[in-house]
Design an enzyme around this catalytic site. Structure first.
Site, PDB file in Angstrom:
ATOM      1  N   HIS A 386      14.724 -12.988  52.402  1.00 39.26           N
ATOM      2  CA  HIS A 386      15.919 -13.857  52.450  1.00 39.26           C
ATOM      3  C   HIS A 386      16.756 -13.360  51.391  1.00 39.26           C
ATOM      4  O   HIS A 386      16.377 -12.940  50.112  1.00 39.26           O
ATOM      5  CB  HIS A 386      15.532 -15.543  52.268  1.00 39.26           C
ATOM      6  CG  HIS A 386      14.938 -15.804  50.774  1.00 39.26           C
ATOM      7  ND1 HIS A 386      15.862 -16.509  49.982  1.00 39.26           N
ATOM      8  CD2 HIS A 386      13.990 -15.974  50.231  1.00 39.26           C
ATOM      9  CE1 HIS A 386      15.228 -16.845  48.888  1.00 39.26           C
ATOM     10  NE2 HIS A 386      14.074 -16.645  49.164  1.00 39.26           N
ATOM     11  N   ASP A 396      13.770 -14.679  42.734  1.00 39.59           N
ATOM     12  CA  ASP A 396      13.765 -15.168  43.668  1.00 39.59           C
ATOM     13  C   ASP A 396      15.161 -15.198  44.549  1.00 39.59           C
ATOM     14  O   ASP A 396      16.048 -16.274  44.146  1.00 39.59           O
ATOM     15  CB  ASP A 396      13.200 -16.512  43.697  1.00 39.59           C
ATOM     16  CG  ASP A 396      12.976 -17.319  45.008  1.00 39.59           C
ATOM     17  OD1 ASP A 396      13.221 -16.955  46.099  1.00 39.59           O
ATOM     18  OD2 ASP A 396      12.753 -18.375  44.734  1.00 39.59           O
ATOM     19  N   GLU A 433      17.115 -19.702  53.381  1.00 41.38           N
ATOM     20  CA  GLU A 433      15.811 -19.732  53.216  1.00 41.38           C
ATOM     21  C   GLU A 433      15.463 -21.070  52.249  1.00 41.38           C
ATOM     22  O   GLU A 433      14.696 -21.832  52.587  1.00 41.38           O
ATOM     23  CB  GLU A 433      15.228 -18.626  52.409  1.00 41.38           C
ATOM     24  CG  GLU A 433      13.212 -18.324  52.765  1.00 41.38           C
ATOM     25  CD  GLU A 433      13.013 -19.037  51.317  1.00 41.38           C
ATOM     26  OE1 GLU A 433      11.667 -19.046  51.197  1.00 41.38           O
ATOM     27  OE2 GLU A 433      13.838 -19.335  50.571  1.00 41.38           O
ATOM     28  N   GLU A 434      16.463 -20.842  51.050  1.00 45.23           N
ATOM     29  CA  GLU A 434      16.038 -21.833  50.181  1.00 45.23           C
ATOM     30  C   GLU A 434      16.204 -23.587  50.600  1.00 45.23           C
ATOM     31  O   GLU A 434      15.404 -24.335  50.018  1.00 45.23           O
ATOM     32  CB  GLU A 434      16.995 -21.890  49.112  1.00 45.23           C
ATOM     33  CG  GLU A 434      16.654 -20.496  48.228  1.00 45.23           C
ATOM     34  CD  GLU A 434      15.272 -20.093  47.284  1.00 45.23           C
ATOM     35  OE1 GLU A 434      14.620 -21.273  47.646  1.00 45.23           O
ATOM     36  OE2 GLU A 434      14.974 -19.313  46.872  1.00 45.23           O
ATOM     37  N   ASP A 462       9.689 -11.977  49.687  1.00 46.45           N
ATOM     38  CA  ASP A 462      10.531 -13.059  49.234  1.00 46.45           C
ATOM     39  C   ASP A 462      10.934 -12.439  47.887  1.00 46.45           C
ATOM     40  O   ASP A 462      11.488 -11.369  47.711  1.00 46.45           O
ATOM     41  CB  ASP A 462       9.858 -14.382  49.248  1.00 46.45           C
ATOM     42  CG  ASP A 462      10.852 -15.450  48.776  1.00 46.45           C
ATOM     43  OD1 ASP A 462      11.870 -15.256  48.076  1.00 46.45           O
ATOM     44  OD2 ASP A 462      10.637 -16.362  49.296  1.00 46.45           O
ATOM     45  N   HIS A 553      13.960 -20.891  40.115  1.00 45.04           N
ATOM     46  CA  HIS A 553      15.044 -21.598  40.417  1.00 45.04           C
ATOM     47  C   HIS A 553      16.190 -22.079  39.522  1.00 45.04           C
ATOM     48  O   HIS A 553      16.780 -23.187  39.499  1.00 45.04           O
ATOM     49  CB  HIS A 553      14.698 -22.853  41.361  1.00 45.04           C
ATOM     50  CG  HIS A 553      14.013 -22.290  42.611  1.00 45.04           C
ATOM     51  ND1 HIS A 553      13.580 -23.239  43.525  1.00 45.04           N
ATOM     52  CD2 HIS A 553      13.957 -21.125  43.391  1.00 45.04           C
ATOM     53  CE1 HIS A 553      13.175 -22.568  44.680  1.00 45.04           C
ATOM     54  NE2 HIS A 553      13.520 -21.198  44.518  1.00 45.04           N
TER      55      HIS A 553
END
Ligand SMILES: *[C@@H]1O[C@H](CO)[C@@H](O)[C@H](O)[C@H]1NC(C)=O
Ligand SMILES: *[C@@H]1O[C@H](CO)[C@@H](O)[C@H](O)[C@H]1NC(C)=O
Ligand SMILES: *[C@@H]1O[C@H](CO)[C@@H](O)[C@H](O)[C@H]1NC(C)=O
Ligand SMILES: *[C@@H]1O[C@H](CO)[C@@H](O)[C@H](O)[C@H]1NC(C)=O
Length: 760
Positions: A386, A396, A433-434, A462, A553
Site C-alpha cells: 500500500h 509504514d 489500506e490504512e 507492507d 503511525h
C-alpha cells in the site's frame, strides 16, 4: 537494443588538440564510460544469441542457463531505494489526498518499460475536523487540563513540521461530543473488561481510557461500546513502545512523550474494504448501504492520546475505584517512573471527548502494472504494497513502496535484456489500506472472477523495513519457496543469509530452541493480503523486516528516523527488494511451481491439533473430555490424512515428470513434448488452486465476507490469525450443534481438496 555489430569495442582515438591535462582526464573518463557501454552491449549481444537459440519451448526468450532470479539479485541499489524513500516521505499521503504520489508511481513504473495505470475507487471515508480531550470539575465547570493532541515539532526533522500532518484522529471513528467520568481498563481486551466487571467497576456512561496493545483499536472501542461506554481514549503507554523500551526519538527510535498512534477503528474482522459496499467494488455508481447499515463500524467516538496527554488523566484516577494491580497483574504501565499510580476509577472529575470528523465519498487511486507472461499469460502472480500512510510513513508503508519501485526497475532491466516471465506479473500499489485495506479489497472484489481462474499467488510487503528481524506469514503451500528464496539473499552486515538469521530468530517462537525450520505464521489480517487469502483463496505471503514499533503511525515515522536509527545504509531495503523480486520471478517463471501441498497437508495436522486443544479449553467441565473432544474432530482427522495421501500422490506425479521428461519439457519428439506440457500444466494447476478448495462460499457465520475455512482474523483478536474460525467461535459460544455441522462441512471441503489433487 541488441547490437549486431560491436562498434564500441575499440575506443576512438583522442581528438587532436587534446593535450592539456584537463582534456586528457576528461577523455579518459569518456573512454571508461564507452568501455562500460561496450561490454554491456557485448553481454547483451551474447545473451541475445543465447535466447535466440532456444525457441523449442514455444517462443521463449529463455534459456535453461539464464537464471532471471539470480540476475535480478544484482540490481537493487541502495542509492535508488534511498531516493525512492526520500520521495514518498517528502509529503503526507493520507488516503484520498495525494493523487500526485499515485501519478508519480505510475509514471516511474512506466519509465521502466512496464504498462501501468491508475484505477480509482470511491469509498466513504472520514477526515478530522475538530477534537478535544479535557478534564474538568462538573460542579464548577472549571477546566483542569486540556490535552494537546498534537505531536511536537522536532528540530532537524522536516516531516514533523509538515502543516498537512494530521492531529489526533482515528480512521472510521464516530462523530461525537461526549462527557463522562473516566475509567482505566488496561489494554481494553475482552479479559480486561471482564476483570473490571468482576472487580465491580462499571464502564456504563463512562469515558474509557485504555492503552494500545493486545487487541486492535477497533475491537477495544467495540468492546467498550458493548458495555455502554460513551467514548474511548487509546494511549501509547511508555512500557509498550516508549522510554521503557529504550531511548526515545530523536535520541533513539522509541516513542517520545507527545507522540500518539493514529489508525483505523474499523472492525476489519467483520469485513474490510469500503464499509458501504461489502463484497463488491466501490465504483463511482455502485449501489451503497446507508452508513447506519454498515456492520464494520464503531458507533461511539474515540481518539488516540500520547502518554504526555494521558498522564494527567491517569493522575485524576488516584485513589478512585481499585488499584489496577489488584485487578490484574499486567495492568500497570510504565508511567510509574513518573509517580503515576494506576487506578481504575471512575474518577470524580469528568472528561470531555470531542471527535468531530467529516465523512465523504472520496476517490482513491490504486496503481496497477502488468507484465504479460509469454507462455501462460492467463496465469498471474500478483505482488502488492500500500502507498497511503497516516503521516510521512517512512517504514509504514513507504519502505515497501520504495522497494516496489526498485523492484519494477529490476524487472524493467530484465525485460531490456530480452527476458519475459513465463506467467503474467501484476504489481499493485494500493491506496487507503490504512482505513480498512480498501484499495486491495475493492480491486479483488472487482476482479474476483478472473482472479479465481488465473491467480497463482499474492506476495504482500507492507512496511518493508521497520527493524532488522525478518518476519513472515503465509500459506503453508508457499513455505518451501520462502526457505529457498531466503537462502539466496544475503542478510545485511553479516556473512549469513536471510534464512540463517530468520531460523535463529525463530527460536523465540519455539520455546527458546532453534526449530528445524524457520517459523511462518498463519495469515490473519492487518494488511492487503486479506482479500486475496481469506476472501478469494489465493495463496499469499506477507513479509517485512520489523522490530521498532516506536514511531508507528506517528509523525516520527520519517525519513530522518529511518536513516538515523533503522536502516542508515538502506541494506535492509535492498535485502527486501531482492527477496521480493526473487519470489516474484520464481513464481512467475519456474516451469514447475515450487508450491508444496504436502507441507500444507502436514501443517493441517498441526492446525487440527491446535484447534482441538483450544476447543478443549473452552469446555469448563473436563471430565471424560479427551474422548469426546477427539470424537468431535474425527471427520477432520480423516480428511487430513486423505489430503496428505493425495499430496504424496501429486509429488509422485512430479517426480515422474522430472525423471521421464525433465521440468523444462525440452525434448525433440513433439508427442512427448506435448505430454510433458500437459502433465506439467496439470501439476501447476493442482498446486496453485489448492488454496481455492478451502474457500467455503457460505463464509464464516456472522462475518460471511471471510470465506477461508482454515484462517481468518480472530473475532476478538483483530489482526492475529484464528485457525478454523467457525469451529473456534462455535465452541466459544457453546453451540455444539453448529460445531458438529461445521466440522463435517470443513472435512467435506478438505476431502474435495484431496480429490482435486488427484484429478489428472
Ligand atoms: C503529496 O506528495 C508530494 C510528494 O511527496 C508532496 O510534495 C506533496 O506536498 C504532497 N501533497 C500533500 C497534500 O501533502
Ligand atoms: C461539546 O460538549 C461540551 C460539553 O457539553 C460543550 O461545552 C462544547 O461546546 C461542545 N462542543 C461542540 C463543538 O459541540
Ligand atoms: C469540584 O469543585 C467543588 C467546588 O469547588 C469541590 O468541592 C470539589 O472537591 C471539586 N471536585 C474535585 C474532584 O476536585
Ligand atoms: C565475514 O567473513 C569475513 C571472512 O571470513 C570476515 O573477515 C568478516 O569479519 C565477516 N563479517 C561479518 C560481519 O561477520
Amino acid at each position: 537494443m541488441l547490437g549486431e555489430k560491436q562498434p564500441l569495442i575499440t575506443t576512438p582515438p583522442a581528438p587532436a588538440g587534446c593535450e592539456s591535462e584537463k582534456c586528457q582526464r576528461m577523455y579518459k573518463r569518456i573512454k571508461v564510460g564507452l568501455l562500460a557501454i561496450a561490454s554491456a552491449a557485448l553481454a547483451l549481444h551474447v545473451l541475445g544469441k543465447v535466447f535466440k537459440g532456444c525457441e523449442h519451448d514455444h517462443l521463449t526468450p529463455h534459456t535453461p542457463d539464464f537464471d532471471a532470479g539470480k540476475v535480478f539479485l544484482s540490481f537493487p541499489s541502495t542509492k535508488h531505494l534511498r531516493e525512492n524513500l526520500a520521495y514518498y516521505t517528502s509529503g503526507t499521503h493520507v488516503a484520498g489526498i495525494n493523487r500526485t504520489q499515485a501519478v508519480y508511481t505510475r509514471d516511474y513504473i512506466q519509465a521502466q518499460g512496464i504498462d501501468a495505470e491508475i484505477v480509482e475507487y470511491y469509498p466513504w471515508m472520514n477526515y478530522p475536523v475538530d477534537q478535544r480531550v479535557a478534564l474538568f470539575n462538573a460542579t464548577t465547570s472549571e477546566v483542569l487540563f486540556e490535552a494537546g493532541l498534537k505531536e511536537d515539532v522536532i528540530p532537524g526533522d522536516p516531516a514533523s513540521e509538515d502543516p498537512n500532518n494530521l492531529p489526533a484522529f482515528h480512521g472510521y471513528s464516530a462523530n461525537g461530543n461526549v462527557t463522562g467520568q473516566l475509567v482505566y481498563a488496561n489494554y481494553g481486551s475482552l479479559d480486561d473488561f471482564k476483570a473490571l466487571k468482576a472487580a465491580g467497576i462499571s464502564i456504563k456512561d463512562k469515558v474509557v481510557l485504555v492503552r494500545y496493545g493486545e487487541m486492535t483499536r477497533g475491537l477495544k472501542v467495540y468492546a467498550a461500546g458493548l458495555d455502554g461506554a460513551r467514548g474511548v481514549l487509546i494511549y501509547s503507554d511508555p512500557a509498550d513502545d516508549g522510554y521503557v523500551q529504550g531511548p526515545v526519538y530523536p535520541e533513539g527510535p522509541w516513542r517520545p512523550e507527545s507522540s500518539f498512534q493514529r489508525g483505523s477503528v474499523s472492525l476489519i474482522q467483520i469485513y474490510p474494504g469500503d464499509p458501504l459496499t461489502p463484497g463488491y467494488a466501490a465504483t463511482k455508481d455502485a449501489p451503497r448501504l446507508d452508513p447506519n447499515e454498515a456492520t464494520n463500524l464503531n458507533r461511539i467516538p474515540s481518539l488516540p492520546l500520547s502518554y504526555r496527554d494521558a498522564e494527567p488523566l491517569l493522575r485524576a484516577l488516584k485513589g478512585q475505584g481499585k488499584l489496577a494491580k489488584e485487578v490484574g497483574d499486567n495492568w500497570v504501565g510504565g508511567l510509574t517512573s513518573k509517580g503515576v499510580e494506576y487506578w481504575t476509577g471512575p474518577s470524580e472529575l469528568s472528561v470531555n471527548l470531542l471527535n468531530q470528523v467529516e465523512y465523504k465519498i472520496t476517490p482513491i487511486q490504486n496503481v496497477i502494472a502488468r507484465i504479460e507472461g509469454w507462455s501462460e499469460p492467463n496465469r498471474a502472480v500478483i505482488i502488492g504494497n500500500h502507498r497511503d500512510a497516516w503521516c510521512a510513513g517512512a517504514s509504514d508503508p513507504s519502505s515497501g513502496s520504495a522497494a516496489m519501485l526498485e523492484l519494477s526497475r529490476g524487472l524493467g532491466k530484465l525485460l531490456k535484456l530480452g527476458w519475459r516471465p513465463r506467467r503474467t506479473i501484476i504489481l499493485g500499489s494500493w491506496d487507503a489500506e490504512e482505513y480498512s485495506l480498501i484499495g486491495s479489497t475493492e480491486w479483488v472484489e472487482e476482479n474476483q472472477k478472473w482472479l479465481n481462474a488465473e491467480a497463482v499467488a499474492y506476495v504482500n510487503v507492507d512496511g518493508a523495513v521497520g527493524g532488522s528481524e525478518y518476519a513472515v506469514g503465509g500459506s503453508p503451500v508457499l513455505k518451501h519457496l520462502l526457505y529457498e528464496a531466503t537462502k539466496q539473499v544475503p542478510y545485511p552486515h553479516s556473512n549469513q543469509t536471510v534464512y540463517d538469521v530468520w531460523l535463529r530468530d525463530s527460536a523465540k517462537y519455539a520455546g527458546g530452541v532453534k526449530p528445524e525450520k524457520p517459523i511462518v505464521f498463519p495469515l490473519g489480517s492487518g494488511s492487503d493480503f486479506t482479500a486475496f487469502m481469506s476472501h478469494a483463496g489465493i495463496s499469499s505471503i506477507d513479509m517485512g523486516f520489523g522490530g521498532y514499533g516506536g514511531s508507528y503511525h506517528s509523525n516520527y515515522d520519517s525519513f530522518n528516523w529511518m536513516s538515523k536509527f533503522v536502516d542508515p545504509d538502506f541494506k535492509f531495503h535492498q535485502a527486501m527488494t531482492r527477496l521480493w523480486g526473487l519470489l516474484t520471478i520464481r513464481l512467475a517463471d519456474d516451469p514447475v511451481l515450487d508450491l508444496k501441498p504436502t507441507t500444507y497437508a502436514e501443517d493441517l495436522k498441526d492446525y487440527i491439533d491446535g484447534i482441538e486443544a483450544y476447543v478443549a479449553s473452552q469446555i469448563p467441565d473436563k471430565t471424560g473430555i479427551d474422548e469426546t473432544i477427539a470424537k468431535k474432530f474425527r471427520h477432520l482427522r480423516r480428511a487430513q490424512r486423505n489430503l496428505l495421501r493425495s499430496a504424496y500422490y501429486l509429488e509422485k506425479r512430479l517426480q515422474y515428470l522430472q525423471r521421464v521428461y525433465g521440468e523444462g519439457c525440452q525434448m525433440s519428439s513433439g508427442r512427448r513434448r506435448r505430454r510433458c506440457f500437459e502433465l506439467r500444466k496439470s501439476i501447476n494447476e493442482r498446486v496453485t488452486k489448492l488454496e481455492r478448495q478451502f474457500i467455503d462460499p457460505s463464509g464464516i457465520p456472522g462475518r460471511e465476507w471471510y470465506k477461508h475455512i482454515l484462517v481468518s482474523p480472530g473475532r476478538w483478536m483483530g489482526y492475529d490469525s484464528q485457525i478454523f474460525p467457525a469451529l473456534a467461535e462455535a465452541a466459544e459460544d457453546g453451540n455444539w450443534k453448529a460445531f458438529q455441522a461445521y466440522e463435517e462441512r470443513a472435512a467435506g471441503l478438505i476431502d474435495d481438496a484431496a480429490r482435486f489433487l488427484r484429478k489428472f
